[in-house]
Motif scaffolding. Structure first.
Motif, short mmCIF file in Angstrom:
data_model
loop_
_atom_site.label_atom_id
_atom_site.label_comp_id
_atom_site.label_asym_id
_atom_site.label_seq_id
_atom_site.Cartn_x
_atom_site.Cartn_y
_atom_site.Cartn_z
N TYR A 11 -12.68 -18.35 24.41
CA TYR A 11 -11.84 -18.33 23.21
C TYR A 11 -10.69 -19.33 23.35
O TYR A 11 -10.01 -19.38 24.37
CB TYR A 11 -11.26 -16.93 22.97
CG TYR A 11 -10.28 -16.91 21.82
CD1 TYR A 11 -10.72 -17.04 20.51
CD2 TYR A 11 -8.92 -16.79 22.04
CE1 TYR A 11 -9.83 -17.04 19.45
CE2 TYR A 11 -8.02 -16.78 20.99
CZ TYR A 11 -8.48 -16.91 19.69
OH TYR A 11 -7.60 -16.93 18.65
N VAL A 12 -10.50 -20.14 22.32
CA VAL A 12 -9.36 -21.04 22.24
C VAL A 12 -8.72 -20.80 20.87
O VAL A 12 -9.36 -20.95 19.83
CB VAL A 12 -9.77 -22.52 22.39
CG1 VAL A 12 -8.57 -23.43 22.22
CG2 VAL A 12 -10.43 -22.75 23.74
N THR A 27 -5.40 -11.27 16.63
CA THR A 27 -5.11 -12.34 17.59
C THR A 27 -3.72 -12.15 18.18
O THR A 27 -3.53 -12.26 19.40
CB THR A 27 -5.22 -13.72 16.90
OG1 THR A 27 -6.54 -13.87 16.38
CG2 THR A 27 -4.93 -14.84 17.88
N TYR A 28 -2.74 -11.87 17.34
CA TYR A 28 -1.39 -11.64 17.85
C TYR A 28 -1.37 -10.44 18.81
O TYR A 28 -0.70 -10.49 19.85
CB TYR A 28 -0.40 -11.40 16.70
CG TYR A 28 -0.04 -12.64 15.92
CD1 TYR A 28 0.12 -13.87 16.54
CD2 TYR A 28 0.17 -12.57 14.55
CE1 TYR A 28 0.48 -14.99 15.82
CE2 TYR A 28 0.53 -13.69 13.82
CZ TYR A 28 0.68 -14.90 14.47
OH TYR A 28 1.04 -16.01 13.74
N GLN A 29 -2.07 -9.38 18.46
CA GLN A 29 -2.11 -8.21 19.34
C GLN A 29 -2.72 -8.57 20.68
O GLN A 29 -2.19 -8.20 21.74
CB GLN A 29 -2.90 -7.06 18.70
CG GLN A 29 -2.85 -5.78 19.50
CD GLN A 29 -1.44 -5.21 19.58
OE1 GLN A 29 -0.81 -5.00 18.54
NE2 GLN A 29 -0.92 -5.00 20.77
N ALA A 35 -2.08 -12.29 26.73
CA ALA A 35 -1.67 -13.69 26.92
C ALA A 35 -0.29 -13.92 26.31
O ALA A 35 -0.13 -14.70 25.38
CB ALA A 35 -2.70 -14.62 26.29
N PRO A 36 0.73 -13.22 26.83
CA PRO A 36 2.06 -13.31 26.21
C PRO A 36 2.67 -14.71 26.27
O PRO A 36 3.51 -15.06 25.45
CB PRO A 36 2.89 -12.30 26.98
CG PRO A 36 2.19 -12.13 28.27
CD PRO A 36 0.73 -12.33 27.98
N TRP A 46 2.62 -24.45 23.72
CA TRP A 46 2.77 -23.13 24.33
C TRP A 46 3.32 -22.18 23.29
O TRP A 46 4.11 -22.57 22.43
CB TRP A 46 3.75 -23.20 25.51
CG TRP A 46 3.22 -23.97 26.67
CD1 TRP A 46 3.29 -25.33 26.85
CD2 TRP A 46 2.55 -23.45 27.80
NE1 TRP A 46 2.70 -25.68 28.02
CE2 TRP A 46 2.23 -24.54 28.64
CE3 TRP A 46 2.17 -22.17 28.19
CZ2 TRP A 46 1.58 -24.39 29.85
CZ3 TRP A 46 1.51 -22.01 29.40
CH2 TRP A 46 1.22 -23.11 30.21
N MET A 47 2.90 -20.91 23.39
CA MET A 47 3.39 -19.86 22.49
C MET A 47 3.92 -18.69 23.31
O MET A 47 3.29 -18.29 24.30
CB MET A 47 2.25 -19.30 21.63
CG MET A 47 1.92 -20.08 20.42
SD MET A 47 0.53 -19.33 19.53
CE MET A 47 1.20 -17.79 18.94
N LEU A 48 5.05 -18.17 22.89
CA LEU A 48 5.53 -16.89 23.41
C LEU A 48 5.25 -15.86 22.33
O LEU A 48 5.57 -16.09 21.16
CB LEU A 48 7.03 -16.96 23.69
CG LEU A 48 7.48 -18.01 24.70
CD1 LEU A 48 9.00 -18.03 24.79
CD2 LEU A 48 6.87 -17.75 26.05
#
Length: 192
Positions: A11-12, A27-29, A35-36, A46-48
């Motif tokens: 998954y990407v 996806t957010y969950q 993958a926080p 990058w995402m937090l």
């Protein structure tokens, strides 16, 4: 269609995928749980995803800079925007904006806002009739802020729709989007 779902091997995350736009919550969950701190390799960002991490990053401008702007794609002119400034420049610009958006200045628009809201609803009534249905988002909730912000900024009425259309082209992000059209819209907006 993605080759894998969140959490599956391969998954990407694609922030512009239609299925993500339709329902981003699974996806957010998954990101918050598994993958926080997420790195998207193809787009190199990058995402937090956890609230506490976002708050910590927000309060650490030395490590987490805003100078590239709020978009995934790097914005070479982001530092001209308030959201693309780090302190101390951000604080100076914010204080200037606070004066512009004062309570008195905003309050002076109250009559205009009421009149414009009534006028837009009357247009909807005239177009669709007493029992007619209308798209409240496109025909009212987009139009009213557009009119108010334009009035506040002194944008002539005959240019408002053009600016709105260019802004939409500039901010819409989709898989395979033509970035040249977005850059062209950005340049036209800067010229206005």
């Amino acid at each position: 269609m993605p080759s894998a779902a969140p959490g599956q091997e391969g998954y990407v995350f694609d922030p512009y995928a239609p299925e993500f736009a339709e329902n981003p919550y699974p996806t957010y969950q998954w990101m918050r749980d598994e993958a926080p701190v997420y790195h998207q390799p193809q787009m190199n960002f990058w995402m937090l995803t956890r609230y506490e991490d976002v708050c910590q990053a927000h309060n650490d401008p030395i490590v987490f800079s805003s100078s590239a702007g709020p978009m995934i794609e790097r914005m070479p002119h982001a530092s001209k925007l308030l959201i693309g400034k780090d302190n101390p420049e951000h604080g100076v610009a914010k204080r200037m904006m606070t004066k512009v958006f004062s309570r008195d200045r905003m309050g002076s628009l109250a009559g205009f806002i009421r009149e414009k809201a009534a006028a837009i609803l009357e247009e909807c009534y005239d177009k669709h009739g007493a029992d007619g249905e209308f798209d409240v988002v496109s025909e009212f909730t987009v139009q009213l802020p557009l009119a108010v912000i334009s009035e506040f900024l002194g944008i002539p009425e005959d240019r408002r729709q053009e600016i709105h259309d260019l802004s939409n082209i500039y901010v819409v992000r989709e898989t395979g989007a033509d970035l040249s059209k977005q850059n062209e819209a950005r340049m036209k907006l800067w010229q206005i």
